[in-house]
Motif scaffolding. Sequence first.
Motif, PDB file in Angstrom:
ATOM      1  N   ALA A 118       0.815  -1.222   0.000  1.00  0.00           N
ATOM      2  CA  ALA A 118       0.000   0.000   0.000  1.00  0.00           C
ATOM      3  C   ALA A 118       0.846   1.267   0.000  1.00  0.00           C
ATOM      4  N   ARG A 119       2.131   1.150   0.354  1.00  0.00           N
ATOM      5  CA  ARG A 119       3.020   2.322   0.292  1.00  0.00           C
ATOM      6  C   ARG A 119       3.866   2.333  -0.961  1.00  0.00           C
ATOM      7  N   GLY A 120       3.524   1.443  -1.912  1.00  0.00           N
ATOM      8  CA  GLY A 120       4.241   1.439  -3.182  1.00  0.00           C
ATOM      9  C   GLY A 120       5.612   0.802  -3.124  1.00  0.00           C
ATOM     10  N   VAL A 121       5.826  -0.107  -2.149  1.00  0.00           N
ATOM     11  CA  VAL A 121       7.128  -0.766  -2.010  1.00  0.00           C
ATOM     12  C   VAL A 121       7.026  -2.209  -2.502  1.00  0.00           C
ATOM     13  N   ASP A 122       8.034  -2.620  -3.281  1.00  0.00           N
ATOM     14  CA  ASP A 122       8.156  -4.009  -3.716  1.00  0.00           C
ATOM     15  C   ASP A 122       8.741  -4.805  -2.545  1.00  0.00           C
ATOM     16  N   LEU A 123       7.911  -5.644  -1.918  1.00  0.00           N
ATOM     17  CA  LEU A 123       8.364  -6.365  -0.708  1.00  0.00           C
ATOM     18  C   LEU A 123       9.571  -7.245  -0.999  1.00  0.00           C
ATOM     19  N   ASN A 124       9.665  -7.730  -2.242  1.00  0.00           N
ATOM     20  CA  ASN A 124      10.785  -8.624  -2.565  1.00  0.00           C
ATOM     21  C   ASN A 124      12.044  -7.867  -2.972  1.00  0.00           C
ATOM     22  N   ARG A 125      12.126  -6.594  -2.612  1.00  0.00           N
ATOM     23  CA  ARG A 125      13.368  -5.813  -2.696  1.00  0.00           C
ATOM     24  C   ARG A 125      13.638  -5.111  -1.375  1.00  0.00           C
ATOM     25  N   ASN A 126      12.822  -5.424  -0.369  1.00  0.00           N
ATOM     26  CA  ASN A 126      12.844  -4.686   0.891  1.00  0.00           C
ATOM     27  C   ASN A 126      13.562  -5.422   2.023  1.00  0.00           C
ATOM     28  N   PHE A 127      14.070  -6.634   1.744  1.00  0.00           N
ATOM     29  CA  PHE A 127      14.700  -7.418   2.816  1.00  0.00           C
ATOM     30  C   PHE A 127      16.132  -6.929   3.072  1.00  0.00           C
ATOM     31  N   PRO A 128      16.583  -7.079   4.326  1.00  0.00           N
ATOM     32  CA  PRO A 128      17.877  -6.499   4.719  1.00  0.00           C
ATOM     33  C   PRO A 128      19.070  -7.345   4.287  1.00  0.00           C
ATOM     34  N   VAL A 129      19.273  -7.444   2.983  1.00  0.00           N
ATOM     35  CA  VAL A 129      20.443  -8.135   2.438  1.00  0.00           C
ATOM     36  C   VAL A 129      20.766  -7.500   1.085  1.00  0.00           C
ATOM     37  N   SER A 130      22.012  -7.062   0.901  1.00  0.00           N
ATOM     38  CA  SER A 130      22.415  -6.404  -0.354  1.00  0.00           C
ATOM     39  C   SER A 130      21.398  -5.361  -0.797  1.00  0.00           C
ATOM     40  N   TRP A 131      20.807  -4.674   0.190  1.00  0.00           N
ATOM     41  CA  TRP A 131      19.735  -3.718  -0.119  1.00  0.00           C
ATOM     42  C   TRP A 131      20.301  -2.469  -0.777  1.00  0.00           C
ATOM     43  N   VAL A 132      19.641  -1.998  -1.803  1.00  0.00           N
ATOM     44  CA  VAL A 132      19.993  -0.715  -2.404  1.00  0.00           C
ATOM     45  C   VAL A 132      18.718   0.110  -2.555  1.00  0.00           C
ATOM     46  N   ARG A 133      18.853   1.395  -2.470  1.00  0.00           N
ATOM     47  CA  ARG A 133      17.678   2.255  -2.640  1.00  0.00           C
ATOM     48  C   ARG A 133      17.375   2.368  -4.124  1.00  0.00           C
ATOM     49  N   ARG A 134      16.133   2.030  -4.456  1.00  0.00           N
ATOM     50  CA  ARG A 134      15.785   1.998  -5.878  1.00  0.00           C
ATOM     51  C   ARG A 134      14.329   2.432  -6.032  1.00  0.00           C
ATOM     52  N   PRO A 135      14.057   3.370  -6.889  1.00  0.00           N
ATOM     53  CA  PRO A 135      12.672   3.805  -7.109  1.00  0.00           C
ATOM     54  C   PRO A 135      12.000   2.988  -8.211  1.00  0.00           C
ATOM     55  N   GLY A 136      10.779   3.324  -8.540  1.00  0.00           N
ATOM     56  CA  GLY A 136      10.118   2.765  -9.720  1.00  0.00           C
ATOM     57  C   GLY A 136       9.510   1.398  -9.496  1.00  0.00           C
ATOM     58  N   HIS A 137       9.564   0.565 -10.572  1.00  0.00           N
ATOM     59  CA  HIS A 137       8.892  -0.734 -10.567  1.00  0.00           C
ATOM     60  C   HIS A 137       9.390  -1.622  -9.434  1.00  0.00           C
ATOM     61  N   TYR A 138      10.676  -1.519  -9.103  1.00  0.00           N
ATOM     62  CA  TYR A 138      11.262  -2.341  -8.040  1.00  0.00           C
ATOM     63  C   TYR A 138      11.560  -1.503  -6.794  1.00  0.00           C
TER      64      TYR A 138
END
Length: 252
Positions: A118-138
Motif C-alpha cells: 500500500a506504500r508502493g514498495v516491492d516487498l521482494n526488494r525490501n529485505f535487509p540483504v544487499s539492499w539498495v535504494r531503488r525507485p520505480g517498478h522495483y
Amino acid sequence: MRFSGSALGVVLVALILGLLAAPVRAETGTTERAAAPTVNEIRIFGRSVKGRALRAYRVGDPASKTKVVMISGMHGNEPGPARILERLIRGGPIAGADIWLVPYLNRDGLARHTRKNARGVDLNRNFPVSWVRRPGHYNSGPRPASEPETRSLIRFLGNVRPTYVISMHQPLNGVDTSYGKARPLALRLVEGLRLPAKVFHCNSGCHGTMTQWFNRTYAGAALTVEYGARMTTTQVYRTGPTGLLGSVFASR
Ligand SMILES: [Zn+2]
C-alpha cells in the motif's frame, strides 16, 4: 415467571458486558482455532500497512523435524499460486513434514491487484540483504525492512526456522536453481511441478530479496518458484499440491 425490576436490570447489564467483552478480532500474535481438520493452527503473524491480518496456516505433522514455509502473494498482481496453497489448506490431512502456508503475504497489494504494497514498495526488494535504494517498478522502500509485511515475515521465519522455504511468483515459468544449498530441493520441484529449471536474476540484479536474505541468514534453503502468467487446472489441482508436498517429503 416474573422478573423483579432489579433482577431484570442485572440480567441486562450482564448481557451488555458480555457483548462488550466478546473479541471482535484476534490480535497479532494470537492463535485462532483451526477452521478445518487439515489445519492444525492458524497464526496471525503480523498486519499489513492497511491493518489486514497476515495469516499462516499450519498443516502436516507438527512433531516433524522437517519445517517448511510456503509463501505466495508477495506481489499482489500474481494471485495464481495461492490457489495451490488453498488446495493444501482445504484438502485432507498431510503427513511427513510440519508445513506453514502463507498464501497471501501482500494483502493490500492483492486487494488492489498491484505488485507493490500500500506504500508502493516491492516487498521482494525490501529485505535487509544487499539492499539498495531503488525507485520505480522495483521500489525497495526508504530503508531495509521498512515495511510491516517484511518485518512480520522476518520475525515469523525466525520463529519457525524452516528447513525449506518455497516462495511462489508469476509469470517467469520455472524453478530457480541459482542457490547451491537449495539445488536438491529445486531439482525435486522441477520434477514434481513439471516446470523448467532456470536461473533468475531478478531483472535488475538481486537486491533485498526474501530468498537471498533467508539463505544468507539461516541454515535452511529458500528458493523461488515462478509459474506462468496463467495457471492450468492441472497445475492448481494436481501437479501443484502433489509436487510441493513431494519436494519436502510430505504426502497426503
Ligand atoms: Zn513476484
